[in-house]
Design a protein around this motif. Structure first.
Motif, PDB file in Angstrom:
ATOM      1  N   SER A  39       0.934  -1.285   0.149  1.00 12.67           N
ATOM      2  CA  SER A  39       0.112  -0.082   0.037  1.00 12.67           C
ATOM      3  C   SER A  39       0.517   1.243  -0.082  1.00 12.67           C
ATOM      4  O   SER A  39       0.795   2.824  -0.002  1.00 12.67           O
ATOM      5  CB  SER A  39      -0.854  -0.073   1.096  1.00 12.67           C
ATOM      6  N   VAL A  53      -5.351   0.966   2.817  1.00 16.28           N
ATOM      7  CA  VAL A  53      -7.000  -0.238   2.320  1.00 16.28           C
ATOM      8  C   VAL A  53      -7.801  -0.028   2.970  1.00 16.28           C
ATOM      9  O   VAL A  53      -7.770  -0.152   4.846  1.00 16.28           O
ATOM     10  CB  VAL A  53      -6.430  -1.470   1.528  1.00 16.28           C
ATOM     11  N   PRO A  54      -9.158  -0.273   2.130  1.00 19.39           N
ATOM     12  CA  PRO A  54     -10.104  -0.265   1.096  1.00 19.39           C
ATOM     13  C   PRO A  54      -9.660   1.223   0.318  1.00 19.39           C
ATOM     14  O   PRO A  54      -9.579   2.228   1.221  1.00 19.39           O
ATOM     15  CB  PRO A  54     -10.946  -1.205   2.130  1.00 19.39           C
ATOM     16  N   SER A  67     -13.360   3.515   4.851  1.00 21.01           N
ATOM     17  CA  SER A  67     -13.750   1.738   4.719  1.00 21.01           C
ATOM     18  C   SER A  67     -14.966   2.841   4.702  1.00 21.01           C
ATOM     19  O   SER A  67     -16.354   2.097   4.370  1.00 21.01           O
ATOM     20  CB  SER A  67     -13.502   1.125   5.753  1.00 21.01           C
ATOM     21  N   GLN A  99     -14.367   4.859  14.233  1.00 17.86           N
ATOM     22  CA  GLN A  99     -13.307   4.838  14.100  1.00 17.86           C
ATOM     23  C   GLN A  99     -13.130   5.337  15.017  1.00 17.86           C
ATOM     24  O   GLN A  99     -11.561   5.697  15.454  1.00 17.86           O
ATOM     25  CB  GLN A  99     -13.498   6.212  12.774  1.00 17.86           C
TER      26      GLN A  99
HETATM   27  N1  LIG Z   1      -9.915   5.055   8.683  1.00 17.07           N
HETATM   28  C1  LIG Z   1      -9.327   3.898   7.225  1.00 17.07           C
HETATM   29  C2  LIG Z   1      -8.327   3.425   7.896  1.00 17.07           C
HETATM   30  C3  LIG Z   1      -7.526   1.745   6.879  1.00 17.07           C
HETATM   31  C4  LIG Z   1      -6.213   0.940   7.292  1.00 17.07           C
HETATM   32  O1  LIG Z   1      -5.949   1.336   8.413  1.00 17.07           O
HETATM   33  N2  LIG Z   1      -6.084   0.629   6.383  1.00 17.07           N
HETATM   34  C5  LIG Z   1      -5.164  -0.786   7.392  1.00 17.07           C
HETATM   35  C6  LIG Z   1      -5.215  -1.897   6.861  1.00 17.07           C
HETATM   36  S1  LIG Z   1      -6.853  -2.248   8.136  1.00 17.07           S
HETATM   37  C7  LIG Z   1      -4.094  -0.467   6.281  1.00 17.07           C
HETATM   38  O2  LIG Z   1      -4.268  -0.047   5.758  1.00 17.07           O
HETATM   39  N3  LIG Z   1      -2.596  -0.066   6.597  1.00 17.07           N
HETATM   40  C8  LIG Z   1      -1.430  -0.106   6.074  1.00 17.07           C
HETATM   41  C9  LIG Z   1      -0.416   1.021   6.208  1.00 17.07           C
HETATM   42  O3  LIG Z   1      -0.995   1.949   7.206  1.00 17.07           O
HETATM   43  O4  LIG Z   1       0.736   0.924   5.351  1.00 17.07           O
HETATM   44  C10 LIG Z   1     -10.457   3.350   7.029  1.00 17.07           C
HETATM   45  O5  LIG Z   1     -11.130   3.227   7.783  1.00 17.07           O
HETATM   46  O6  LIG Z   1     -10.403   2.853   5.420  1.00 17.07           O
END
Ligand SMILES: N[C@@H](CCC(=O)N[C@@H](CS)C(=O)NCC(=O)O)C(=O)O
Length: 198
Positions: A39, A53-54, A67, A99
């Motif tokens: 990512s 993601v997402p 999300s 969140q």
């Molecule tokens: N607030 C965001 C949080 C998204 C999030 O924390 N994604 C994580 C996976 S659950 C991610 O992609 N982390 C990778 C990174 O930070 O490098 C949402 O609800 O989409």
């Protein structure tokens, strides 16, 4: 057809999968290897400069991260998003709660316990994450006493947003046995047409 860039193990990504399957909408799922920097590549950062993601690809030019924003985009004008203005705001209320007061504790405890080694220094965060996570679960349990869904009388995207990490809270070391109303609600979600396991 929409394309979802996601990681199957992520609850935030599971929200999108669950809604799309419940809506019966066709979509393409592109698995991103987040744990190995997938990512943070230039191509991914062009879709979401926040590197997470997402991400929903709407067409060749438009990409939507976050999300809960994706849930609102996909659910508008469906049975998962109320027509009533106040109920819409209540759906958003619970999604902001998710969140700010729920996901940062329950999802993070799950990540540390499920994906990091037992001797990792981040294990020291667990007591505080449990304290705050249980506060969120207490709020949910009180709200669900005497009602089936978080908002109104039907399942909405507020339920989907909160289901995503609550259903796997035990993986983060949370004991859900003390929450009868949350457990009944988790079962209710599983009974819905189109339900898919993570
Ligand atoms: N607030 C965001 C949080 C998204 C999030 O924390 N994604 C994580 C996976 S659950 C991610 O992609 N982390 C990778 C990174 O930070 O490098 C949402 O609800 O989409």
């Amino acid at each position: 057809m929409a394309t979802v860039f996601g990681m199957s193990a992520s609850g935030n990504c599971y929200k999108i999968k669950l809604l799309l399957d419940m809506l019966g909408m066709p979509y393409e799922w592109r698995e991103v290897d987040v744990l190995n920097g997938g990512s943070r590549t230039p191509a991914f950062l062009a879709m979401n400069p926040n590197g997470k993601v997402p991400v929903l690809q709407i067409d060749s030019q438009r990409f939507l991260p976050e999300s809960n924003a994706i849930l609102v985009y996909l659910a508008e004008a469906s049975r998962f998003y109320p027509a009533d203005k106040f109920e819409c705001a209540q759906v958003l209320q619970w999604m902001f709660f998710e969140q700010y007061s729920h996901e940062p504790y329950i999802a993070v405890a799950r990540f540390i316990k499920k994906f990091l080694p037992a001797e990792h220094p981040r294990q020291s965060e667990i007591p505080r994450l449990h304290e705050r996570g249980y506060q969120a679960l207490d709020v949910m349990e009180k709200h669900l006493a005497g009602r089936e869904w978080f908002v109104g009388s039907e399942m909405t995207i507020a339920d989907i947003a909160l289901y995503a990490y609550t259903h796997d809270a035990a993986a983060g070391g949370f004991d859900l046995s003390r929450y009868p109303f949350i457990n009944a609600w988790l079962q209710r979600v599983k009974m819905q047409p189109g339900y898919v396991q993570q």
